[in-house]
Design a protein around this motif. Structure first.
Motif, PDB file in Angstrom:
ATOM      1  N   LEU A   1     -41.003  24.861 135.474  1.00 11.39           N
ATOM      2  CA  LEU A   1     -40.130  24.330 136.522  1.00 11.39           C
ATOM      3  C   LEU A   1     -39.928  22.835 136.323  1.00 11.39           C
ATOM      4  N   ALA A   2     -39.109  22.253 137.169  1.00  8.32           N
ATOM      5  CA  ALA A   2     -38.877  20.810 137.123  1.00  8.32           C
ATOM      6  C   ALA A   2     -40.206  20.073 137.210  1.00  8.32           C
ATOM      7  N   GLY A   3     -40.343  19.031 136.458  1.00  4.21           N
ATOM      8  CA  GLY A   3     -41.571  18.244 136.464  1.00  4.21           C
ATOM      9  C   GLY A   3     -42.654  18.838 135.571  1.00  4.21           C
ATOM     10  N   GLY A   4     -42.297  19.869 134.792  1.00  2.70           N
ATOM     11  CA  GLY A   4     -43.259  20.474 133.871  1.00  2.70           C
ATOM     12  C   GLY A   4     -44.253  21.412 134.527  1.00  2.70           C
ATOM     13  N   ILE A   5     -44.029  21.757 135.784  1.00  5.86           N
ATOM     14  CA  ILE A   5     -44.926  22.679 136.485  1.00  5.86           C
ATOM     15  C   ILE A   5     -44.705  24.085 135.940  1.00  5.86           C
ATOM     16  N   LYS A   6     -45.797  24.757 135.629  1.00  9.90           N
ATOM     17  CA  LYS A   6     -45.705  26.115 135.097  1.00  9.90           C
ATOM     18  C   LYS A   6     -46.006  27.118 136.200  1.00  9.90           C
ATOM     19  N   LYS A   7     -45.192  28.190 136.232  1.00  8.89           N
ATOM     20  CA  LYS A   7     -45.343  29.215 137.253  1.00  8.89           C
ATOM     21  C   LYS A   7     -45.268  30.591 136.595  1.00  8.89           C
ATOM     22  N   PRO A   8     -46.334  31.393 136.713  1.00  2.00           N
ATOM     23  CA  PRO A   8     -46.278  32.737 136.132  1.00  2.00           C
ATOM     24  C   PRO A   8     -45.433  33.675 136.990  1.00  2.00           C
TER      25      PRO A   8
END
Length: 146
Positions: free
Chosen positions: A105-112
């Motif tokens: 996601l935006a800001g390099g946040i990872k979401k499974p």
């Protein structure tokens, strides 16, 4: 002897790279809730590759009231895995699928994300349920048909 050692080291490196780049495994259970035998029908390349890499492989026919189990782990990316199967009972067909993908996601946040699908045709009743997700992103899915 020196060449043999280098070859063995190269092979180990390649195998370890495959382990590192594999996506999380999915455990698939297919349950035949119908009154006739369900038969595995591999119609797409994704279904064929699922069957080829599954260990154990799903049964090619499943008696009424019975189930079969498969484990699938693709060696493409640590952020992706999927399994697709299609079973028929007479003229009824269920095409099943499940996918894991690690989204950035935006800001390099990872979401499974885990998804599942069950697409009926010919009057079939199909369902797909994700029954478990793990901290290591592995998951289990149950496909049913009647």
């Amino acid at each position: 002897m020196k060449k043999m050692s280098k070859s063995v080291a190269a092979l180990v490196t390649v195998l370890m790279a495959g382990v590192v780049h594999a996506g999380p495994p999915v455990e698939v259970t297919f349950k035949n809730l119908g009154s006739q035998r369900a038969v595995l029908k591999l119609s797409t390349t994704n279904e064929s590759s699922t069957f080829q890499i599954a260990d154990p492989k799903p049964d090619q026919s499943v008696d009424p009231g019975a189930e079969t189990f498969a484990r699938v782990k693709r060696v493409i990316s640590p952020d992706v895995n999927s399994a697709q199967l299609r079973y028929t009972i007479g003229s009824k067909t269920c095409a099943f699928g499940t996918i894991y993908q690690m989204r950035t996601l935006a800001g390099g946040i990872k979401k499974p994300e885990w998804t599942k699908s069950a697409n009926p045709s010919g009057g079939a009743t199909c369902s797909a349920t994700i029954t478990r997700t793990g901290a290591d992103y592995s998951w289990a899915v149950e496909f049913t048909m009647k």
